[in-house]
Design a protein around this motif. Structure first.
Motif, PDB file in Angstrom:
ATOM      1  N   TYR A   1       0.823  -1.199   0.000  1.00 35.60           N
ATOM      2  CA  TYR A   1       0.000   0.000   0.000  1.00 35.60           C
ATOM      3  C   TYR A   1       0.865   1.259   0.000  1.00 35.60           C
ATOM      4  O   TYR A   1       1.587   1.532   0.955  1.00 35.60           O
ATOM      5  CB  TYR A   1      -0.935   0.014   1.214  1.00 35.60           C
ATOM      6  N   ASP A  25      -0.583   4.111   0.005  1.00 35.69           N
ATOM      7  CA  ASP A  25      -1.394   4.889   0.945  1.00 35.69           C
ATOM      8  C   ASP A  25      -1.943   3.918   1.983  1.00 35.69           C
ATOM      9  O   ASP A  25      -2.779   3.070   1.661  1.00 35.69           O
ATOM     10  CB  ASP A  25      -2.528   5.592   0.202  1.00 35.69           C
ATOM     11  N   ALA A  77      -4.148   4.103   4.127  1.00 33.99           N
ATOM     12  CA  ALA A  77      -5.601   4.135   4.266  1.00 33.99           C
ATOM     13  C   ALA A  77      -6.281   3.138   3.336  1.00 33.99           C
ATOM     14  O   ALA A  77      -7.411   2.700   3.594  1.00 33.99           O
ATOM     15  CB  ALA A  77      -6.123   5.544   3.997  1.00 33.99           C
ATOM     16  N   LEU A  78      -5.596   2.753   2.258  1.00 33.71           N
ATOM     17  CA  LEU A  78      -6.185   1.818   1.302  1.00 33.71           C
ATOM     18  C   LEU A  78      -6.201   0.377   1.805  1.00 33.71           C
ATOM     19  O   LEU A  78      -6.751  -0.495   1.142  1.00 33.71           O
ATOM     20  CB  LEU A  78      -5.438   1.902  -0.034  1.00 33.71           C
ATOM     21  N   ASP A 118     -13.140   8.625  -6.539  1.00 32.95           N
ATOM     22  CA  ASP A 118     -11.680   8.601  -6.425  1.00 32.95           C
ATOM     23  C   ASP A 118     -11.069   7.706  -7.500  1.00 32.95           C
ATOM     24  O   ASP A 118     -11.738   6.870  -8.092  1.00 32.95           O
ATOM     25  CB  ASP A 118     -11.239   8.142  -5.034  1.00 32.95           C
ATOM     26  N   GLY A 178      -2.334   2.342  -4.704  1.00 31.45           N
ATOM     27  CA  GLY A 178      -2.141   3.734  -4.323  1.00 31.45           C
ATOM     28  C   GLY A 178      -3.214   4.615  -4.936  1.00 31.45           C
ATOM     29  O   GLY A 178      -4.033   4.164  -5.732  1.00 31.45           O
ATOM     30  N   ARG A 179      -3.204   5.888  -4.570  1.00 40.57           N
ATOM     31  CA  ARG A 179      -4.154   6.854  -5.124  1.00 40.57           C
ATOM     32  C   ARG A 179      -3.464   7.704  -6.183  1.00 40.57           C
ATOM     33  O   ARG A 179      -2.322   8.123  -6.000  1.00 40.57           O
ATOM     34  CB  ARG A 179      -4.718   7.752  -4.022  1.00 40.57           C
ATOM     35  N   LYS A 189      -2.661  11.024  -8.036  1.00 42.67           N
ATOM     36  CA  LYS A 189      -2.654  12.443  -7.708  1.00 42.67           C
ATOM     37  C   LYS A 189      -3.102  13.241  -8.930  1.00 42.67           C
ATOM     38  O   LYS A 189      -2.432  13.238  -9.960  1.00 42.67           O
ATOM     39  CB  LYS A 189      -1.264  12.877  -7.258  1.00 42.67           C
TER      40      LYS A 189
END
Length: 218
Positions: free
Chosen positions: A80, A82, A84-85, A118, A130-131, A133
């Motif tokens: 991860y 992030d 939070a994921l 998202d 990941g997220r 950007k």
């Protein structure tokens, strides 16, 4: 003549099989998941294990592969970018593969009637979630039941449903520039959800779907 076959043994199923009874650990039953084929591997991502009453069941956060060469499943051990994921769960999202970045782009979906807009990226070689950007542009509305495909270096998102409203919009995310764009389009597609899409030769083909009153569309 074509025929359907099951690539692995399903208890109680009478469908023809290839003869491979050892497919390893198998994902639980689900719907609302996303899937994409990369080479000779099928990726199955998240979804919902439950009934039409979406509060009676489990939203899933697992990522699976199925090898067409060995006819075996494998549960991926994710990393991860992030933290939070680690709690990432989703159903009715889209998954689209971008060959240059070797990444699967996940967009939208919902959990417990909460919809999302998202953009989550799964890097295949490193097995990392990941997220993305976003540097510029208006982000599309939260949605479910939409369609998504990647053409060259652009992710295209079409239609769907947002807060009980049918959508007829088209959005483009430039993977290179990290920018969302709402392009000017000649003509309009009917408002629709549950549609399917395929990107071929710089064109996005949309088929079917329905509206809130479940009127079927071509």
């Amino acid at each position: 003549m074509m025929k359907w076959i099951s690539l692995y043994s399903i208890p109680g199923s009478n469908s023809p099989r290839t003869g491979n009874e050892d497919c390893g650990e198998v994902p639980c039953e689900r719907w609302g998941h996303a899937s994409v084929i990369i080479g000779k591997t099928l990726y199955i991502i998240s979804g919902f294990n439950g009934t039409l009453a979406l509060t009676l069941g489990t939203y899933l956060n697992d990522f699976w592969t199925f090898s067409f060469e060995t006819c075996r499943f494998a549960l991926l051990n994710l990393r991860y970018a992030d933290p939070a994921l680690k709690k990432f769960t989703r159903s009715h999202h889209t998954a689209s593969y971008h060959a240059k970045t070797q990444s699967i782009y996940l967009f939208g979906g919902s959990v417990n009637y909460v919809q999302y807009n998202d953009l989550v990226v799964f890097h295949v070689p490193s097995c990392t979630l990941g997220r993305e950007k976003v540097k510029e542009g208006t982000v599309p509305r939260e949605r479910t039941y939409h369609a998504g495909d990647i053409i060259e270096d652009s992710l295209l998102i079409a239609g769907g449903e947002s807060n009980a409203e049918d959508l007829q919009d088209l959005w483009v995310f430039s993977i290179n520039e990290k920018v969302w764009i709402s392009p000017d389009i000649e003509g309009k597609i009917p408002k629709r959800q549950f549609l399917s899409s395929t990107g071929i030769d710089k064109k996005l083909y949309l088929f079917g779907g329905c509206c809130q009153k479940y009127k079927l569309l071509e």
